[in-house]
Scaffold this motif. Structure first.
Motif, mmCIF file in Angstrom:
data_model
loop_
_atom_site.group_PDB
_atom_site.id
_atom_site.type_symbol
_atom_site.label_atom_id
_atom_site.label_comp_id
_atom_site.label_asym_id
_atom_site.label_seq_id
_atom_site.Cartn_x
_atom_site.Cartn_y
_atom_site.Cartn_z
ATOM 1 N N UNK A 171 0.836 -1.203 0.000
ATOM 2 C CA UNK A 171 0.000 0.000 0.000
ATOM 3 C C UNK A 171 0.870 1.252 0.000
ATOM 4 N N UNK A 172 1.958 1.218 0.801
ATOM 5 C CA UNK A 172 2.876 2.356 0.839
ATOM 6 C C UNK A 172 3.474 2.580 -0.546
ATOM 7 N N UNK A 173 3.811 1.483 -1.231
ATOM 8 C CA UNK A 173 4.364 1.587 -2.578
ATOM 9 C C UNK A 173 3.381 2.216 -3.548
ATOM 10 N N UNK A 174 2.107 1.790 -3.466
ATOM 11 C CA UNK A 174 1.073 2.354 -4.340
ATOM 12 C C UNK A 174 0.898 3.845 -4.046
ATOM 13 N N UNK A 175 0.907 4.206 -2.734
ATOM 14 C CA UNK A 175 0.756 5.606 -2.342
ATOM 15 C C UNK A 175 1.897 6.452 -2.888
ATOM 16 N N UNK A 176 3.133 5.923 -2.797
ATOM 17 C CA UNK A 176 4.305 6.666 -3.288
ATOM 18 C C UNK A 176 4.207 6.835 -4.801
ATOM 19 N N UNK A 177 3.767 5.756 -5.493
ATOM 20 C CA UNK A 177 3.618 5.832 -6.954
ATOM 21 C C UNK A 177 2.602 6.912 -7.315
#
Ligand SMILES: [Zn+2]
Length: 270
Positions: free
Chosen positions: A224-230
């Motif tokens: 989820x953190x990765x998706x948010x950063x993207x």
């Protein structure tokens, strides 16, 4: 806190060895996917031992002195000496991570076979992360040996009891297939691959079945953190965009393995 030389000499030696392993892992990451027929290649990349390392852009062999891990990347400022094309930051990143985790393994488990095994697990996870990142695949050639090694390592209850490891491998695969099935029903497409299930099985084999739920939970948070950063970087993600879950799962596996199988506190700060 007084630092005893014994506390850092062996981690440093392990780190230097880890750099060399990292440089070999870069070859595996670059050539493996084509060797294992996961990606199609017009120009074959050779096997893991031959040909000698070459620049992916101009295909000129890289001089031996430029093969020194990390140092040559910094000296060449990340460019090929022949064609000046930018060398992927993945090369120094994999080398640095392999060194750091080798040192970390010695700090966690002390000098011995457990540290060697833990380092091998960490290196496998690093290679899987990079390959999934670049190709979207988690190759069987790495996940299956990791499952077997985890089980063998735990025959003497080294990191987890052998029954826990056996249940961990089976339940890890089964649970992930179940999550993937639910995910497909929800989104109507296949979002999670077989490779992810085998990776979770490997983590179960190394750390035991009790590590499975925490691993999936931490991986979901990282994902989820990765998706948010993207999103913050302006990458639009449609509901159909396949998610490379492997890197999040591998990172979560390394974290949970560390917490579950050692005191979790490196010797330097113990
Ligand atoms: Zn070049």
């Amino acid at each position: 806190m007084v630092l005893n030389p014994m506390d850092w000499v062996f981690p440093v030696i392990a780190g230097v060895f880890g750099l060399l392993i990292g440089s070999f892992l870069n070859v595996v990451i670059h050539r493996g996917p084509a060797m294992w027929k996961l990606v199609h290649e017009d120009a074959p990349r050779g096997n893991l031992l031959a040909p000698r390392s070459y620049c992916p852009a101009c295909r000129k062999p890289i001089p031996r002195m430029h093969l020194i891990p990390l140092a040559s990347y910094l000296l060449l400022r990340g460019r090929c000496a022949h064609c000046q094309v930018k060398i992927s930051a993945r090369y120094p990143a994999v080398e640095a991570l392999s060194a750091i985790f080798a040192a970390f393994a010695v700090m966690l488990f002390g000098i011995g076979f457990s540290a060697v095994l833990a380092a091998i697990l960490f290196w496998g996870l690093i290679a899987l992360t990079a390959i999934d990142w670049e190709t979207g695949y988690l190759p069987d050639a790495i996940t299956l040996p990791l499952i077997a090694m985890g089980l063998i390592a735990n025959i003497g209850d080294r990191f987890a009891s052998f029954p826990d490891a056996l249940i961990g491998a089976a339940a890890g695969y089964g649970a992930f297939r179940l999550i993937a099935w639910g995910f497909e029903r929800l989104r109507g497409i296949e979002g999670l691959g077989q490779g992810d299930a085998k990776l979770l099985a490997a983590i179960g084999a190394w750390a035991g079945w009790t590590a499975l739920a925490p691993t999936v939970f931490v991986a979901a948070l990282l994902g989820l953190a990765g998706v948010a950063i993207a999103h913050l970087h302006g990458h639009k993600m449609a509901a159909q965009t396949p998610i490379a879950f492997g890197p999040a799962l591998a990172a979560a596996g390394a974290i949970v393995f560390t917490v579950f199988t050692s005191s979790g506190v490196p010797s330097l700060i113990r």
